[in-house]
Design an enzyme around this catalytic site. Structure first.
Site, mmCIF file in Angstrom:
data_model
loop_
_atom_site.group_PDB
_atom_site.id
_atom_site.type_symbol
_atom_site.label_atom_id
_atom_site.label_comp_id
_atom_site.label_asym_id
_atom_site.label_seq_id
_atom_site.Cartn_x
_atom_site.Cartn_y
_atom_site.Cartn_z
ATOM 1 N N ARG A 45 -8.851 -3.557 1.717
ATOM 2 C CA ARG A 45 -8.945 -2.852 3.008
ATOM 3 C C ARG A 45 -7.903 -1.731 3.054
ATOM 4 N NH1 ARG A 45 -4.504 -3.375 4.646
ATOM 5 N NH2 ARG A 45 -4.930 -1.935 6.353
ATOM 6 N N GLY A 46 -8.032 -0.881 4.109
ATOM 7 C CA GLY A 46 -7.182 0.304 4.207
ATOM 8 C C GLY A 46 -7.973 1.467 3.632
ATOM 9 N N ASP A 57 -8.137 6.456 9.556
ATOM 10 C CA ASP A 57 -9.368 6.212 8.804
ATOM 11 C C ASP A 57 -10.275 7.425 8.773
ATOM 12 O OD1 ASP A 57 -8.349 3.476 9.846
ATOM 13 O OD2 ASP A 57 -9.621 3.065 8.111
ATOM 14 N N LYS A 110 -7.066 2.015 13.322
ATOM 15 C CA LYS A 110 -7.215 0.628 13.732
ATOM 16 C C LYS A 110 -7.158 0.489 15.250
ATOM 17 C CE LYS A 110 -7.913 -2.277 11.796
ATOM 18 N NZ LYS A 110 -9.305 -2.794 11.695
ATOM 19 N N HIS A 114 7.272 34.788 26.712
ATOM 20 C CA HIS A 114 7.622 36.212 26.664
ATOM 21 C C HIS A 114 6.348 36.999 26.362
ATOM 22 C CE1 HIS A 114 9.478 39.998 25.897
ATOM 23 N NE2 HIS A 114 8.925 40.041 24.697
ATOM 24 N N HIS A 135 3.974 40.982 27.349
ATOM 25 C CA HIS A 135 4.081 42.409 27.652
ATOM 26 C C HIS A 135 3.026 42.828 28.674
ATOM 27 C CE1 HIS A 135 5.819 42.864 23.297
ATOM 28 N NE2 HIS A 135 6.607 42.175 24.111
HETATM 29 O O1 MRU Z 1 -9.796 -2.539 9.016
HETATM 30 P P1 MRU Z 1 -8.721 -2.033 8.123
HETATM 31 O O2 MRU Z 1 -7.609 -2.995 7.934
HETATM 32 O O3 MRU Z 1 -9.250 -1.472 6.828
HETATM 33 O O4 MRU Z 1 -8.125 -0.780 8.910
HETATM 34 C C1 MRU Z 1 -7.144 -0.032 8.274
HETATM 35 C C2 MRU Z 1 -6.449 0.912 9.167
HETATM 36 O O5 MRU Z 1 -6.832 1.143 10.285
HETATM 37 C C3 MRU Z 1 -5.317 1.658 8.576
HETATM 38 O O6 MRU Z 1 -4.387 2.019 9.540
HETATM 39 C C4 MRU Z 1 -5.878 2.931 7.922
HETATM 40 O O7 MRU Z 1 -6.927 2.631 7.083
HETATM 41 C C5 MRU Z 1 -4.840 3.628 7.157
HETATM 42 S S1 MRU Z 1 -4.422 2.774 5.682
HETATM 43 C C6 MRU Z 1 -3.366 3.772 4.830
#
Ligand code: MRU
Length: 525
Positions: free
Chosen positions: A45-46, A228, A239, A416, A418
């Site tokens: 995830r992420g 995301d 998130k 500022h 004119h």
């Molecule tokens: O549902 P997730 O855990 O995949 O959500 C992830 C997030 O919302 C993170 O904040 C986002 O992907 C940035 S990760 C570098």
């Protein structure tokens, strides 16, 4: 630093993020379906991490289907659809598919290059984000609130917002981190706390509903999160629970900074309302650690993400640029209005706003004010005008702004421009002052004592700091919030940009009335 996912002997190896913090376990995925399942169940995830996993999954598909490009493309479409909100997934799949014609080895090479790049861009954006938040907050050691997990687990390595925390910690500029637990799947409590402990960074977790109270109580200098999907205009999907943090940060006047790679910016969308928000199963909310926490059959509203509108986003920091979607605290919009009036022709005029930490944001030198974006602003020390960080060259007239911020403790914004009548009044009067008739419009400058309304007219030296010095010598706490500069234009100020802008409008109208009511353009003293 160890990668959170990689290609090992024909398989995708990834840290199983569902098992943490209890167990650090690597899963080996050898099929496209396994990778899709890992992404859907948040084992991987992420946004950047699922992008990297998606790229490797296309490599798996290319090896499996060989020259059957239609089959690879069909798999690629399924991979890209595994989660809808993070644009990195579709972006990464598209990118490696570009090598399909060159064969499976080329697809794998493209995927591996993407992984290497992710690690590199994270380090770059983390350094840039650390510079940015230090410049914005003006404190020596920061107390940062973060949300979800944006660390090495959410990327190939290092992290985005959490990467910036690592960078701040390494510089000795991070006091502590408050990590929102991130209901319902607890990425903050489980993963961010684990990573911060691993990195030796002082931290506490808090329930999500405590975050805004912590901000309101003054326990936080800056909110730092990932993203995301970021629209071209700077709306930020992240998130669920990010938007309320932005509201609390705006209310408290602290920066809300987003750290994400360029691959998270979706230039095809301008409005955050067009972002597809993933809805997840009710069971994630109605049970906890496998135990029901709501009556059986209770329905749940469980969006995985929310969208923070651009005007609440202080900065988006990527590996190569810093966007300031919060419209630079209104500066581009105000500049565009003045430009339409013809008062900021060419690159003329300058505007600034005081921001937290004794800084001001001012228009950069040489930019057209009609098409200013939030990235055309420069942070300076409000009381000296000295640039902060490497944001570019501030307006050549920054010393006048600094003199006003020094002289008037309640000065929060300076304009500022004119405008023609004001410029003519200044020119006819010459250095000294102008005494205006008792027009009702002077009320637009705020409460004032009895007696005539008199504005100073400063001499127009080519050496701008000399004008600023004259101004400093002339101002008293009772001076009206406006002045004229001989053969040049007008400057107004106020507690906020709207007031400073309104006063410029008032001043121009006052000058027009003055010119019409005097045959000589007189009133000069
Ligand atoms: O549902 P997730 O855990 O995949 O959500 C992830 C997030 O919302 C993170 O904040 C986002 O992907 C940035 S990760 C570098």
């Amino acid at each position: 630093m160890e990668r959170s996912l990689d290609w090992v002997e024909g398989a995708v190896h990834a840290v199983d993020q569902r098992a943490l913090p209890g167990e650090y376990r690597i899963v080996a995925l050898t099929t496209v379906d396994q990778v899709i399942e890992a992404i859907k169940t948040l084992s991987i995830r992420g946004a950047p991490a699922i992008g990297a996993a998606g790229a490797l999954a296309v490599a798996l598909a290319a090896r499996r289907h060989g020259g059957d490009h239609a089959a690879v493309r069909a798999d690629a479409a399924r991979i890209a659809a595994a989660r809808p909100t993070a644009v990195n997934l579709a972006w990464a799949v598209r990118r490696v598919l570009g090598s399909l014609a060159d064969g499976p080895a080329a697809v794998l090479d493209a995927a591996l290059a993407l992984l290497t790049e992710d690690e590199q861009v994270n380090r770059r954006m983390a350094t840039r984000a650390a510079d940015e938040v230090l410049a914005l907050s003006g404190r020596d050691r920061l107390r940062v609130l973060t949300h979800c997990n944006t660390g090495r687990l959410a990327t190939v390595a290092w992290g985005t917002a959490l990467g910036a925390l690592r960078e701040l910690a390494q510089r000795g500029r991070l006091e502590s981190v408050l990590a929102g637990e991130t209901r319902p799947l607890l990425q903050g409590a489980r993963l961010t706390a684990w990573e911060l402990a691993e990195a030796g960074i002082p931290h506490r977790i808090c329930v999500d509903s405590a975050s805004s109270a912590a901000i309101a109580a003054g326990l936080v200098d800056c909110v730092l999160i990932g993203a995301d999907r970021i629209t071209a205009e700077g709306d930020v999907a992240n998130k669920i629970g990010s938007y309320p943090l932005a509201l609390a940060a705006a209310r408290a006047g602290i920066p809300f900074v987003v750290v994400a790679p360029e691959s998270t910016v979706d230039e095809t969308i301008s409005d955050g309302a067009s972002i597809v928000i993933e809805q997840r199963a009710a069971a994630e909310v109605t049970s906890f650690a496998g135990q029901p926490v709501a009556p059986a059959g209770t329905a749940a509203y469980n969006p995985a993400f929310d969208v923070t509108p651009r005007d609440l986003v202080t900065a988006v920091v990527t590996e190569r640029r810093t966007l300031r979607p919060a419209l630079g605290h209104g500066i581009p919009a105000a500049a565009a209005r003045l430009h339409r009036r013809g008062w900021l022709d060419g690159t003329a005029g300058n505007l600034s706003v005081l921001v937290p930490g004794g800084r001001a944001l001012i228009t950069a030198s040489g930019r057209s004010k009609g098409e200013l974006s939030a990235s055309d602003l420069v942070a300076v020390r409000a009381e000296t005008g000295a640039p902060v960080g490497e944001w570019g060259r501030p307006s050549a007239e920054v010393s006048i702004h600094a003199a006003l911020y020094r002289a008037f403790p309640n000065c929060g914004a300076v304009v500022h421009a004119h405008p023609p009548h004001a410029t003519l009044v200044a020119t006819q009067a010459g250095p000294g002052s102008v005494r205006f008739g008792d027009f009702e419009i002077v009320k637009g400058f705020g409460p004032r004592g009895a007696g005539p309304f008199v504005l100073p007219v400063l001499a127009n030296h080519p050496d701008v700091p000399r004008i600023a010095a004259d101004l400093a010598a002339l101002c008293t706490p009772d001076s009206p919030p406006a002045l004229l500069i001989d053969r040049h234009g007008a400057t107004t100020w106020g507690p906020d940009l709207e007031t400073a802008h309104n006063r410029m409008e008032c001043l121009e109208m006052l000058c027009e009335l003055h010119l019409r009511s005097t045959t000589t353009g007189g009133g000069q003293s």
